[in-house]
Design an enzyme around this catalytic site. Structure first.
Site, PDB file in Angstrom:
ATOM      1  N   LYS A  75       0.845  -1.932  13.436  1.00  0.00           N
ATOM      2  CA  LYS A  75       0.580  -0.684  14.051  1.00  0.00           C
ATOM      3  C   LYS A  75      -0.455  -1.036  15.115  1.00  0.00           C
ATOM      4  O   LYS A  75      -1.040  -1.149  15.686  1.00  0.00           O
ATOM      5  CB  LYS A  75      -1.352  -0.656  12.645  1.00  0.00           C
ATOM      6  CG  LYS A  75      -1.411   0.512  12.493  1.00  0.00           C
ATOM      7  CD  LYS A  75      -2.302   1.216  11.069  1.00  0.00           C
ATOM      8  CE  LYS A  75      -2.715   2.781  11.677  1.00  0.00           C
ATOM      9  NZ  LYS A  75      -1.630   4.242  11.410  1.00  0.00           N
TER      10      LYS A  75
HETATM   11  N1  PPE Z   1       2.908   5.044   9.040  1.00  0.00           N
HETATM   12  C1  PPE Z   1       2.590   5.546   9.987  1.00  0.00           C
HETATM   13  C2  PPE Z   1       3.832   6.064  11.121  1.00  0.00           C
HETATM   14  C3  PPE Z   1       1.439   5.257   9.838  1.00  0.00           C
HETATM   15  O1  PPE Z   1       0.411   6.297  10.921  1.00  0.00           O
HETATM   16  C4  PPE Z   1       0.002   5.529   8.694  1.00  0.00           C
HETATM   17  C5  PPE Z   1      -0.651   5.837   8.683  1.00  0.00           C
HETATM   18  C6  PPE Z   1       1.150   5.211   7.169  1.00  0.00           C
HETATM   19  C7  PPE Z   1       2.498   5.241   7.689  1.00  0.00           C
HETATM   20  C8  PPE Z   1       0.285   5.272   6.111  1.00  0.00           C
HETATM   21  O2  PPE Z   1      -0.462   3.864   6.483  1.00  0.00           O
HETATM   22  P1  PPE Z   1      -1.713   3.636   5.389  1.00  0.00           P
HETATM   23  O3  PPE Z   1      -2.806   4.720   6.218  1.00  0.00           O
HETATM   24  O4  PPE Z   1      -2.086   2.099   5.494  1.00  0.00           O
HETATM   25  O5  PPE Z   1      -1.670   4.476   4.248  1.00  0.00           O
HETATM   26  N2  PPE Z   1      -1.409   7.115  10.073  1.00  0.00           N
HETATM   27  C9  PPE Z   1      -2.425   6.496   9.947  1.00  0.00           C
HETATM   28  C10 PPE Z   1      -3.067   7.261  11.882  1.00  0.00           C
HETATM   29  C11 PPE Z   1      -2.915   9.145  11.399  1.00  0.00           C
HETATM   30  C12 PPE Z   1      -3.508   9.478  13.068  1.00  0.00           C
HETATM   31  O6  PPE Z   1      -2.902  10.222  13.718  1.00  0.00           O
HETATM   32  O7  PPE Z   1      -4.212   9.017  13.795  1.00  0.00           O
HETATM   33  C13 PPE Z   1      -3.411   7.082   9.137  1.00  0.00           C
HETATM   34  O8  PPE Z   1      -3.792   7.408   7.923  1.00  0.00           O
HETATM   35  O9  PPE Z   1      -5.210   6.740   9.203  1.00  0.00           O
END
Ligand code: PPE
Length: 308
Positions: free
Chosen positions: A157
């Site tokens: 990330k």
């Molecule tokens: N894919 C991506 C690309 C992503 O950024 C997130 C979270 C997810 C999947 C889901 O991951 P999880 O939160 O572990 O279930 N995105 C983060 C950032 C959003 C933002 O705008 O900043 C979040 O949801 O916190």
């Protein structure tokens, strides 16, 4: 956005407006940072952070893949987050830890730049709107492919990698949609700009596998477990673009977006949130808010000193 009183920066609690970095911070130029998105929810036992340990572990993993060691242990980051929530007086909030290469030599080799860390918290409502969370959002397939493992690291990330999501999000919103869905480099359905994706067809729940360039979402994992516990079949496999449009139900998961139904893709109607989406969304919401003892160990309770 709403702000908070304090931000934690490299071990100190500083005023929100004083949490500053130098313009030659390496991460500002080259995207050399990694971050997390975490949420704390109000529960009967006080504020509780959902799957905090898993998020901190992923932060460490994201950093490792970019040759960074966390400058503070996971325990220190965990306790700093507790204190930050208490000192800002939040019952529920979004939590954003960031670990980044700081001010030092310029140029692409970051290995001599210091690794620094910050944690911010703020109140963040429904990411794709209250209405979207309730009745579903509209998305389009992005013309951008999700970053692939032959040029970047989907499992990390990392800040710089988010230019991919930023472009897809701009494209989708300028065209009048709530969200963009990216295909992976092989043309399979990958994920939203900040969410994992689930498709339901004939009672079976499908989601792209780890090897499809997804971010290994913590809510994805949680929802897979909850759906299985409810007796649903969940299959991790590649999903063709057309399958999404022809599915019975689609929903997205992410920390910011929580569980948000998708009701339309590329102007093709999928429909309002269906029975499986509703059931899983309800059970997931119970888990987040500590209403189901089965998932109690997913919650990191924030110790709040008593007023007495
Ligand atoms: N894919 C991506 C690309 C992503 O950024 C997130 C979270 C997810 C999947 C889901 O991951 P999880 O939160 O572990 O279930 N995105 C983060 C950032 C959003 C933002 O705008 O900043 C979040 O949801 O916190």
């Amino acid at each position: 956005m709403t702000t908070a009183d304090l931000i934690w920066l490299n071990g100190e609690f500083v005023a929100w407006e004083d949490a500053k970095v130098h313009v030659l911070t390496h991460a500002m130029h080259y995207g050399t940072g990694v971050f997390e998105g975490i949420r704390a929810y109000e529960t009967e036992r006080g504020p509780a952070i959902f799957r905090h340990q898993e998020h901190l572990r992923r932060l460490e993993d994201s950093a490792k893949l970019y040759y960074m060691d966390l400058p503070f242990s996971r325990d220190v980051l965990r306790e700093a987050t507790h204190e930050l929530i208490v000192r800002n007086g939040f019952k529920s909030c979004y939590i954003r830890p960031l670990v980044y290469r700081g001010h030092g030599p310029m140029g692409l080799n970051p290995l001599d730049n210091p690794v620094e860390a910050a944690i911010a918290v703020w109140e963040w409502g429904a990411y794709l709107g209250e209405e979207g969370k309730l009745n579903g959002v509209r998305a389009r397939f992005s013309s951008y492919r999700r970053i692939s493992p032959d040029s970047l690291i989907p499992h990390s990330k990392a800040s710089g990698q988010y230019l991919n999501s930023v472009l897809a999000k701009i494209e989708a919103t300028k065209a009048g949609y709530d969200e963009g869905i990216l295909l992976d480099d092989k043309g399979h359905v990958c994920e939203g700009t900040g969410e994992n994706v689930f498709v339901i067809k004939d009672g079976v729940i499908y989601t792209p596998p780890q090897s499809a360039s997804i971010l290994d979402g913590i809510n994805r994992k949680s929802v897979i477990q909850i759906a299985r516990d409810l007796g649903h079949e969940v299959v991790e496999r590649d999903i063709a673009r057309a399958e999404l449009a022809l599915s019975d139900e689609v929903f997205l998961t992410g920390t910011a977006a929580e569980l948000t139904p998708l009701r339309e893709i590329d102007d093709i109607e999928i429909g309002p949130p269906g029975p499986v989406t509703r059931e899983v969304q309800g059970a997931f919401d119970d888990a987040l808010h500590g209403r189901n003892p089965r998932y109690a160990d997913w919650l990191d309770l924030v110790p709040v000193p008593s007023q007495a």
